[in-house]
Design an enzyme around this catalytic site. Structure first.
Site, PDB file in Angstrom:
ATOM      1  N   THR A 120     -10.836   4.518   5.476  1.00  0.00           N
ATOM      2  CA  THR A 120      -9.609   5.232   5.856  1.00  0.00           C
ATOM      3  C   THR A 120      -9.958   6.590   6.486  1.00  0.00           C
ATOM      4  O   THR A 120     -11.085   7.075   6.364  1.00  0.00           O
ATOM      5  CB  THR A 120      -8.690   5.495   4.635  1.00  0.00           C
ATOM      6  N   LYS A 121      -8.945   7.199   7.103  1.00  0.00           N
ATOM      7  CA  LYS A 121      -9.141   8.502   7.750  1.00  0.00           C
ATOM      8  C   LYS A 121      -9.560   9.567   6.723  1.00  0.00           C
ATOM      9  O   LYS A 121     -10.477  10.351   6.954  1.00  0.00           O
ATOM     10  CB  LYS A 121      -7.823   8.896   8.435  1.00  0.00           C
ATOM     11  N   PHE A 122      -8.877   9.574   5.574  1.00  0.00           N
ATOM     12  CA  PHE A 122      -9.203  10.592   4.572  1.00  0.00           C
ATOM     13  C   PHE A 122     -10.562  10.328   3.933  1.00  0.00           C
ATOM     14  O   PHE A 122     -11.242  11.265   3.525  1.00  0.00           O
ATOM     15  CB  PHE A 122      -8.090  10.695   3.517  1.00  0.00           C
ATOM     16  N   GLU A 123     -10.934   9.080   3.863  1.00  0.00           N
ATOM     17  CA  GLU A 123     -12.267   8.755   3.342  1.00  0.00           C
ATOM     18  C   GLU A 123     -13.333   9.342   4.279  1.00  0.00           C
ATOM     19  O   GLU A 123     -14.272   9.998   3.837  1.00  0.00           O
ATOM     20  CB  GLU A 123     -12.410   7.229   3.272  1.00  0.00           C
ATOM     21  N   GLU A 149       0.848  -1.206   0.000  1.00  0.00           N
ATOM     22  CA  GLU A 149       0.000   0.000   0.000  1.00  0.00           C
ATOM     23  C   GLU A 149       0.876   1.245   0.000  1.00  0.00           C
ATOM     24  O   GLU A 149       1.815   1.370   0.797  1.00  0.00           O
ATOM     25  CB  GLU A 149      -0.936   0.017   1.215  1.00  0.00           C
ATOM     26  N   LYS A 188      -5.576  21.779  -7.650  1.00  0.00           N
ATOM     27  CA  LYS A 188      -5.364  22.980  -8.476  1.00  0.00           C
ATOM     28  C   LYS A 188      -4.671  22.582  -9.774  1.00  0.00           C
ATOM     29  O   LYS A 188      -3.752  21.760  -9.754  1.00  0.00           O
ATOM     30  CB  LYS A 188      -4.486  23.982  -7.727  1.00  0.00           C
ATOM     31  N   ASP A 221     -11.896  10.488  -3.280  1.00  0.00           N
ATOM     32  CA  ASP A 221     -13.149  11.206  -3.048  1.00  0.00           C
ATOM     33  C   ASP A 221     -13.190  12.500  -3.875  1.00  0.00           C
ATOM     34  O   ASP A 221     -13.998  13.369  -3.608  1.00  0.00           O
ATOM     35  CB  ASP A 221     -13.338  11.514  -1.554  1.00  0.00           C
ATOM     36  N   ASP A 279      -3.094  12.162  -2.460  1.00  0.00           N
ATOM     37  CA  ASP A 279      -3.255  13.626  -2.491  1.00  0.00           C
ATOM     38  C   ASP A 279      -3.820  14.011  -3.861  1.00  0.00           C
ATOM     39  O   ASP A 279      -3.223  13.679  -4.884  1.00  0.00           O
ATOM     40  CB  ASP A 279      -1.905  14.297  -2.262  1.00  0.00           C
TER      41      ASP A 279
HETATM   42  C1  LIG Z   1      -4.321  12.244   1.369  1.00  0.00           C
HETATM   43  S1  LIG Z   1      -3.289  11.215   2.315  1.00  0.00           S
HETATM   44  C2  LIG Z   1      -4.246   9.687   2.428  1.00  0.00           C
HETATM   45  C3  LIG Z   1      -3.771   8.798   3.521  1.00  0.00           C
HETATM   46  C4  LIG Z   1      -4.557   7.461   3.679  1.00  0.00           C
HETATM   47  N1  LIG Z   1      -4.398   6.616   2.509  1.00  0.00           N
HETATM   48  C5  LIG Z   1      -5.998   7.711   3.978  1.00  0.00           C
HETATM   49  O1  LIG Z   1      -6.826   7.481   3.089  1.00  0.00           O
HETATM   50  O2  LIG Z   1      -6.305   8.148   5.103  1.00  0.00           O
HETATM   51  C6  LIG Z   1      -2.014  10.758   1.176  1.00  0.00           C
HETATM   52  C7  LIG Z   1      -0.793  10.172   1.846  1.00  0.00           C
HETATM   53  O3  LIG Z   1       0.118   9.725   0.857  1.00  0.00           O
HETATM   54  C8  LIG Z   1       1.433   9.996   1.285  1.00  0.00           C
HETATM   55  N2  LIG Z   1       2.264  10.040   0.073  1.00  0.00           N
HETATM   56  C9  LIG Z   1       2.088  10.846  -0.998  1.00  0.00           C
HETATM   57  N3  LIG Z   1       3.004  10.588  -1.933  1.00  0.00           N
HETATM   58  C10 LIG Z   1       3.783   9.574  -1.445  1.00  0.00           C
HETATM   59  C11 LIG Z   1       4.902   8.888  -1.950  1.00  0.00           C
HETATM   60  N4  LIG Z   1       5.406   9.171  -3.163  1.00  0.00           N
HETATM   61  N5  LIG Z   1       5.473   7.939  -1.197  1.00  0.00           N
HETATM   62  C12 LIG Z   1       4.958   7.637   0.041  1.00  0.00           C
HETATM   63  N6  LIG Z   1       3.894   8.267   0.576  1.00  0.00           N
HETATM   64  C13 LIG Z   1       3.310   9.224  -0.161  1.00  0.00           C
HETATM   65  C14 LIG Z   1       1.313  11.308   2.030  1.00  0.00           C
HETATM   66  O4  LIG Z   1       2.364  11.480   2.966  1.00  0.00           O
HETATM   67  C15 LIG Z   1      -0.032  11.155   2.717  1.00  0.00           C
HETATM   68  O5  LIG Z   1       0.085  10.623   4.012  1.00  0.00           O
END
Ligand SMILES: C[S@@+](CC[C@H](N)C(=O)[O-])C[C@H]1O[C@@H](n2cnc3c(N)ncnc32)[C@H](O)[C@@H]1O
Length: 235
Positions: free
Chosen positions: A214-217, A66, A145, A177, A141
């Site tokens: 998930t938290k972001f969901e 993951e 933008k 989302d 992420d």
């Molecule tokens: C919007 S958060 C979502 C986290 C989790 N999957 C959730 O749904 O709650 C995106 C996560 O991806 C990580 N991330 C983004 N690009 C990454 C990369 N190239 N390698 C490792 N982690 C990455 C960020 O640090 C962040 O914690």
């Protein structure tokens, strides 16, 4: 007289555009303690050598990777529900890595390991070709933008990379989302010859498979967002 490159120096290599901006974020004492005391049990240092999963987990179970697990709660939940798999989580955010190690340790869960490094480097260097059964990318992420779209992790070079790492008939599961990102994922993945959309071209998945919330969901749902899952099989 030309002032360009007077000493014939090579131009500095361009830095690859990253899909994340590293937030410092404070570690709680439990997270700090987990990183210090239990890294040897759960952490994998980044290296340029491909991992040997059998040696790492002490079994020959299939491996699920993951990317960007955030605080890791959903990944840990899945590891508990699916003890028949080994799980490797990749995340750059220190507090999230500490949080997951702390919880895995207190709940005595051993089919999970974490790598604190950029997933693109990890996949390129540390994950052998044709070696993983499933790759998960949940709520990446969205970089909504327009000028930031280049940071989105889903792009042709990344799709080509994961196509190499998955086993034939392995799965790539994404969720988001953000409708615009979902459409982008669908367009890019439907065009990728190495993958088959298991819901049919142009369609999102009707279910979320083994994915735990998930938290972001949860955050997206509170904001009134819908959720789109996309599941592809490696041909
Ligand atoms: C919007 S958060 C979502 C986290 C989790 N999957 C959730 O749904 O709650 C995106 C996560 O991806 C990580 N991330 C983004 N690009 C990454 C990369 N190239 N390698 C490792 N982690 C990455 C960020 O640090 C962040 O914690």
């Amino acid at each position: 007289m030309s002032t360009e490159n007077p000493q014939n120096e090579l131009p500095a290599p361009r830095r690859a555009i990253k899909s994340f901006v590293l937030r410092q974020g404070r570690l709680t004492s439990a997270q700090q303690n987990a990183l210090e005391s239990h890294w040897q049990d759960y952490g994998i240092d980044f290296s340029e050598q491909p991992l040997d999963y059998s040696a790492l987990f002490g079994n020959d179970n299939e491996t699920i990777v993951e990317i960007g697990f955030g605080n890791g709660d959903s990944l840990l939940q899945q590891a508990i529900r699916q003890p028949q798999y080994n799980f490797i989580g990749i995340e750059v955010h220190g507090p999230g890595v500490g949080h997951l190690i702390h919880n895995a340790n207190t709940q005595n869960i051993h089919n999970i390991r974490v790598i604190r490094h950029d997933a693109v480097d990890v996949l390129t260097q540390q994950i052998a070709d044709d070696s993983i059964q499933q790759l998960q990318l949940f709520f990446p992420d969205p970089w909504h933008k327009k000028r930031h779209h280049k940071r989105r992790i889903i792009k042709p070079a990344f799709i080509e990379l994961i196509g190499k790492k998955l086993k034939t008939s392995g799965f790539f599961h994404m969720a988001t989302d953000w409708q615009h990102y979902a459409e982008h994922m669908l367009d890019e993945m439907d065009q990728a010859e190495a993958f088959r959309n298991i819901s049919g071209e142009g369609h999102y998945s009707q279910n979320k498979g083994a994915r735990c919330e998930t938290k972001f969901e949860r955050r997206g749902i509170k904001l009134g967002h819908d959720v789109w899952d996309l599941i592809y099989e490696k041909r």
